[in-house]
Design a protein around this motif. Structure first.
Motif, PDB file in Angstrom:
ATOM      1  N   UNK A   1     -31.316  26.198  -2.886  1.00 48.38           N
ATOM      2  CA  UNK A   1     -31.524  27.650  -2.882  1.00 48.38           C
ATOM      3  C   UNK A   1     -32.454  28.117  -1.770  1.00 48.38           C
ATOM      4  N   UNK A   2     -33.559  27.404  -1.551  1.00 51.07           N
ATOM      5  CA  UNK A   2     -34.470  27.776  -0.470  1.00 51.07           C
ATOM      6  C   UNK A   2     -33.818  27.570   0.892  1.00 51.07           C
ATOM      7  N   UNK A   3     -33.015  26.503   1.014  1.00 52.02           N
ATOM      8  CA  UNK A   3     -32.351  26.244   2.283  1.00 52.02           C
ATOM      9  C   UNK A   3     -31.335  27.341   2.603  1.00 52.02           C
TER      10      UNK A   3
ATOM     11  N   UNK B   1     -33.243  30.336   3.816  1.00 51.56           N
ATOM     12  CA  UNK B   1     -33.682  30.090   5.196  1.00 51.56           C
ATOM     13  C   UNK B   1     -32.517  30.267   6.164  1.00 51.56           C
ATOM     14  N   UNK B   2     -31.344  29.794   5.779  1.00 51.00           N
ATOM     15  CA  UNK B   2     -30.158  29.944   6.626  1.00 51.00           C
ATOM     16  C   UNK B   2     -29.846  31.415   6.878  1.00 51.00           C
ATOM     17  N   UNK B   3     -29.964  32.243   5.855  1.00 46.37           N
ATOM     18  CA  UNK B   3     -29.720  33.675   6.032  1.00 46.37           C
ATOM     19  C   UNK B   3     -30.736  34.287   6.991  1.00 46.37           C
TER      20      UNK B   3
ATOM     21  N   UNK C   1     -34.209  19.900   2.770  1.00 43.55           N
ATOM     22  CA  UNK C   1     -33.154  18.911   2.519  1.00 43.55           C
ATOM     23  C   UNK C   1     -33.607  17.547   3.037  1.00 43.55           C
ATOM     24  N   UNK C   2     -34.591  16.924   2.415  1.00 46.23           N
ATOM     25  CA  UNK C   2     -35.138  15.671   2.952  1.00 46.23           C
ATOM     26  C   UNK C   2     -34.152  14.503   2.945  1.00 46.23           C
TER      27      UNK C   2
ATOM     28  N   UNK D   1     -39.128  33.116   0.502  1.00 52.33           N
ATOM     29  CA  UNK D   1     -39.201  31.674   0.758  1.00 52.33           C
ATOM     30  C   UNK D   1     -40.641  31.197   0.584  1.00 52.33           C
ATOM     31  N   UNK D   2     -40.810  30.045  -0.049  1.00 50.74           N
ATOM     32  CA  UNK D   2     -42.121  29.432  -0.224  1.00 50.74           C
ATOM     33  C   UNK D   2     -42.230  28.179   0.635  1.00 50.74           C
TER      34      UNK D   2
END
Length: 373
Positions: free
Chosen positions: A197-199, A202-204, A309-310, A365-366
């Motif tokens: 969800x955070x990724x 960030x993409x947006x 996404x580690x 985003x955090x």
């Protein structure tokens, strides 16, 4: 030995060809009579294929070592731009630009992985790697404009030379780091849990940033009058990005990546508005300010994506450096259509909304915990 300078030189080579496509636009307009929609289609060609395939290369580099792809991609990017000027056919010119975009797409995921290893988790070192790409952008109008102004579009085959030199300079770093990359992969995927969800958010953010930056890079030269004035505008736009990238890395070391990203987009809103609303030479100041603000979070996007996404560092790199950045080119024809229907100023005014959207999304985003390189 720190391999970041060599990798930055390679990044400069590849992104030189991304900057070369907008630098070709005034010459295609003058020499072939292309309209706004036609030249925005050329910019689209350089970004469309890159947008589609770059995440695929990211997935592949998550599974296999592909260091050989770095020099090959440089040659592809250079060959595509070199062919753009020697074909009178719009279709062939479009395909050549697409070939260059394919080279750019193939380069970024694997190079970002190696840069992550070489940087050892340092935001400042990663910012220098990203700065290499920005300097490549900045050098494009400086080299392309005098060459084509003096010798015409037929001199474009000479533009393949930076690709050859870049591949030669980068090879020692690739060989040295490929072993480290192989060792890291042998140990399995990175530790941590993927935060999709955070990724996605960030993409947006990166997509919104891409729309405004690609729109400016495609049309700011024409907006400032073309010719020498347009070349100066492109140089200011691209060179300001180098300042912004380094400043972003250093600011993030103090304030954190997410706070730096939010601050950057807050500053980008009045800066982009100034490009459109402030007349005369003063507009160059706002072109520079826009570039600095839009590029300050650029390297931070990459490391944030990798930390979200580690276990899929290649995929994260392919999206943050590729898909999300290049997809802004898809809006290019729309900007061109607005320019032809109304005016170029009206079209650029529409871009002001996008840093606002990036700021609003960035506020959701955090800061993630840094993942192991």
């Amino acid at each position: 030995m720190n391999r970041i300078p060599m990798l930055a030189a390679g990044h400069a080579t590849v992104d030189f060809y991304q900057g070369a496509v907008p630098a070709l636009v005034p010459f295609l307009v003058a020499g072939r009579g292309y309209g706004y929609v036609a030249v925005s289609g050329i910019v689209l060609a350089a970004t469309l294929l890159s947008s589609i395939v770059q995440p695929i290369f990211g997935v592949l580099t998550d599974k296999w070592r592909m260091p050989w792809l770095i020099p090959v991609s440089m040659i592809l990017a250079g060959t595509g731009v070199a062919v753009c000027g020697v074909s009178d056919s719009y279709a062939l010119t479009w395909l050549a630009a697409a070939l260059s975009g394919l080279g750019v797409a193939a380069y970024h995921p694997e190079s970002a992985r190696l840069a992550r290893i070489a940087s050892e988790g340092s935001h400042v070192r990663m910012s220098w790697f990203s700065t290499g790409g920005t300097l490549g952008f900045a050098s494009a109008p400086v080299l392309v404009t005098p060459l084509l102004a003096g010798w015409g579009l037929g001199a474009s085959p000479l533009l393949v030379l930076p690709a050859v030199l870049g591949a030669i300079v980068t090879l020692p770093a690739i060989r040295a780091l490929a072993g480290s990359a192989g060792t890291a992969r042998a140990a399995g995927p990175g530790s941590g849990r993927d935060d999709w969800p955070s990724f996605v958010r960030l993409t947006l953010v990166i997509v919104f940033r891409s729309v405004v930056y690609v729109g400016l890079s495609a049309f700011v030269a024409l907006y400032m009058g073309g010719g020498a004035a347009g070349a100066v505008a492109l140089f200011v736009l691209f060179a300001g990005g180098a300042v912004g990238t380094v400043a972003g890395g250093r600011t993030a070391a103090r304030l954190g990546r997410v706070r730096t990203m939010r601050l950057s987009y807050a500053l980008a809103v009045p800066a982009v508005a100034g490009v459109v609303l402030v007349p005369g030479p003063a507009a160059y100041v706002f072109v520079a300010a826009s570039s600095i603000a839009l590029y300050a979070p650029f390297s931070l996007h990459v490391t944030l994506g990798q930390d979200f996404l580690p276990t899929r560092v290649g995929t994260a790199s392919g999206v943050t450096l590729g898909l999300a950045v290049s997809v802004g080119g898809l809006a290019g024809p729309l900007v061109g259509a607005v320019a032809e229907a109304a005016s170029l100023r009206t079209a650029l005014a529409c871009l002001i909304a996008f840093p606002v959207l990036a700021l609003l999304m960035a506020r959701t985003i955090k800061e993630p915990a840094p993942a192991a390189a």
